[in-house]
Motif scaffolding. Structure first.
Motif, PDB file in Angstrom:
ATOM      1  N   ALA A  12      60.670 -32.643  54.528  1.00  0.00           N
ATOM      2  CA  ALA A  12      60.243 -33.808  53.874  1.00  0.00           C
ATOM      3  C   ALA A  12      58.675 -33.434  53.931  1.00  0.00           C
ATOM      4  CB  ALA A  12      60.751 -35.444  53.629  1.00  0.00           C
ATOM      5  N   PRO A  13      57.960 -34.178  53.148  1.00  0.00           N
ATOM      6  CA  PRO A  13      56.546 -33.979  53.084  1.00  0.00           C
ATOM      7  C   PRO A  13      56.058 -34.772  54.328  1.00  0.00           C
ATOM      8  CG  PRO A  13      56.916 -34.137  50.793  1.00  0.00           C
ATOM      9  CD  PRO A  13      58.228 -34.274  51.673  1.00  0.00           C
ATOM     10  N   PHE A  14      56.598 -35.886  54.883  1.00  0.00           N
ATOM     11  CA  PHE A  14      55.953 -36.345  55.817  1.00  0.00           C
ATOM     12  C   PHE A  14      56.754 -37.056  57.263  1.00  0.00           C
ATOM     13  CE2 PHE A  14      54.241 -38.101  51.199  1.00  0.00           C
ATOM     14  CZ  PHE A  14      52.427 -37.724  51.677  1.00  0.00           C
ATOM     15  N   GLU A  15      58.369 -36.150  56.981  1.00  0.00           N
ATOM     16  CA  GLU A  15      59.136 -36.206  58.189  1.00  0.00           C
ATOM     17  C   GLU A  15      60.123 -35.131  58.174  1.00  0.00           C
ATOM     18  OE1 GLU A  15      61.767 -39.530  58.013  1.00  0.00           O
ATOM     19  OE2 GLU A  15      61.669 -39.413  56.055  1.00  0.00           O
ATOM     20  N   ALA A  20      71.290 -37.572  49.059  1.00  0.00           N
ATOM     21  CA  ALA A  20      71.398 -37.591  48.206  1.00  0.00           C
ATOM     22  C   ALA A  20      69.997 -39.155  47.842  1.00  0.00           C
ATOM     23  CB  ALA A  20      72.258 -39.142  48.583  1.00  0.00           C
ATOM     24  N   ALA A  21      68.817 -38.810  49.377  1.00  0.00           N
ATOM     25  CA  ALA A  21      67.802 -39.338  48.946  1.00  0.00           C
ATOM     26  C   ALA A  21      66.661 -38.391  48.147  1.00  0.00           C
ATOM     27  CB  ALA A  21      67.476 -39.637  51.234  1.00  0.00           C
ATOM     28  N   GLY A  22      67.035 -37.432  47.810  1.00  0.00           N
ATOM     29  CA  GLY A  22      65.992 -36.654  48.217  1.00  0.00           C
ATOM     30  C   GLY A  22      64.375 -36.566  48.668  1.00  0.00           C
ATOM     31  N   GLY A  23      64.137 -35.312  48.391  1.00  0.00           N
ATOM     32  CA  GLY A  23      62.581 -34.840  49.034  1.00  0.00           C
ATOM     33  C   GLY A  23      62.738 -33.941  49.908  1.00  0.00           C
ATOM     34  N   PHE A  24      64.439 -33.631  50.033  1.00  0.00           N
ATOM     35  CA  PHE A  24      64.262 -32.971  51.868  1.00  0.00           C
ATOM     36  C   PHE A  24      64.992 -31.315  51.194  1.00  0.00           C
ATOM     37  CE2 PHE A  24      64.347 -36.823  53.084  1.00  0.00           C
ATOM     38  CZ  PHE A  24      63.744 -36.868  54.407  1.00  0.00           C
ATOM     39  N   ASP A  25      64.319 -30.529  51.666  1.00  0.00           N
ATOM     40  CA  ASP A  25      64.330 -29.294  52.050  1.00  0.00           C
ATOM     41  C   ASP A  25      65.499 -29.132  53.058  1.00  0.00           C
ATOM     42  OD1 ASP A  25      63.093 -27.745  49.739  1.00  0.00           O
ATOM     43  OD2 ASP A  25      61.598 -27.894  50.680  1.00  0.00           O
ATOM     44  N   ALA A  26      66.557 -28.291  53.096  1.00  0.00           N
ATOM     45  CA  ALA A  26      67.638 -27.736  54.512  1.00  0.00           C
ATOM     46  C   ALA A  26      66.923 -25.945  54.864  1.00  0.00           C
ATOM     47  CB  ALA A  26      68.278 -28.825  54.214  1.00  0.00           C
TER      48      ALA A  26
END
Length: 239
Positions: free
Chosen positions: A189-192, A130-136
């Motif tokens: 994500a790009p930063f975590e 839901a937060a968006g910006g992550f790959d799994a």
């Protein structure tokens, strides 16, 4: 003192040997040991060979599991199946078991930790999706002799994660050394990066859960999973 139960072991490989060692410590007498050499197409599983067992535990190979279940149910013996890689047969076998008023409990992993882990990753996938910006990505590592890849546990965890993620999650399978089982779900994500990991350090953890499942299954009728044993399923099983 609780009464001792009688157990049949179907499959005498690594898990069968661990179960044989642990069972007496957990209140079981192993009254039958059935290996593949004496069990072609399930023919070695009979009322006589089960020797009064109150439950059977199967850790064999994918192409034998369905026939072993049918033979055990025909012999009126509840059966716990820890064999993985036979999911395509499960629906038909489950319906067959119900029609014959038998008892079957299956799990891709009997570790209590993995069963909790499954629910944790469902929640994490929902929140981060839901937060968006992550790959799994899911990575599973097992010993070099394990035949199925991805592992049954990895497929179960991927399905649990996909509920929240709302799309398929890629799986990488590694087969090396003597690793009992490690599963890691990564969200990047790009930063975590978020890493959720379960590590099985010894096969005893699977044997403990399988024995608990077998004790729970005695006297029941239907088709069940570890969620029924742990009381974490919303319904009352699949009987």
């Amino acid at each position: 003192m609780s009464p001792r139960h009688k157990l049949a072991l179907i499959g005498l490989g690594k898990m069968g040997r661990v179960l044989e060692t642990l069972a007496p410590e957990r209140g079981w007498d192993v009254v039958a040991r059935i290996d593949s050499a004496a069990n072609r197409d399930g023919s070695g599983i009979t009322g006589r060979s089960l020797n009064g067992a109150e439950a059977a535990i199967d850790f064999t190979v994918p192409n034998a599991a369905a026939m072993n279940v049918r033979a055990a149910v025909d012999a009126k013996c509840p059966i716990v199946v820890g064999t993985t890689g036979w999911h395509d047969d499960l629906a038909a076998v489950s319906e067959w078991v119900r029609q014959r008023h038998g008892a079957l409990l299956t799990a891709t992993n009997f570790s209590l930790g993995v069963n909790a882990f499954e629910q944790i990753i469902t929640l994490a996938s929902r929140l981060l999706g839901a937060a968006g910006g992550f790959d799994a990505h899911l990575v599973e590592t097992h010993h070099a002799a394990k035949k199925d890849a991805p592992s049954g546990t990895a497929l179960t965890l991927e399905r649990a994660a996909a509920v929240g993620w709302q799309r398929e999650i890629p799986i990488t399978s590694i087969r090396t050394g003597s690793v009992p089982g490690t599963h890691e779900l990564l969200f990047d994500a790009p930063f975590e990066t978020v890493r959720l990991t379960h590590v099985a350090r010894d096969r005893r953890v699977f044997a403990e859960g399988a024995l608990a499942a077998a004790a729970w299954l005695i006297g029941r009728e239907g088709v069940f999973t570890m969620r029924d044993v742990l009381g974490t399923r919303a319904d009352a099983g699949e009987s």
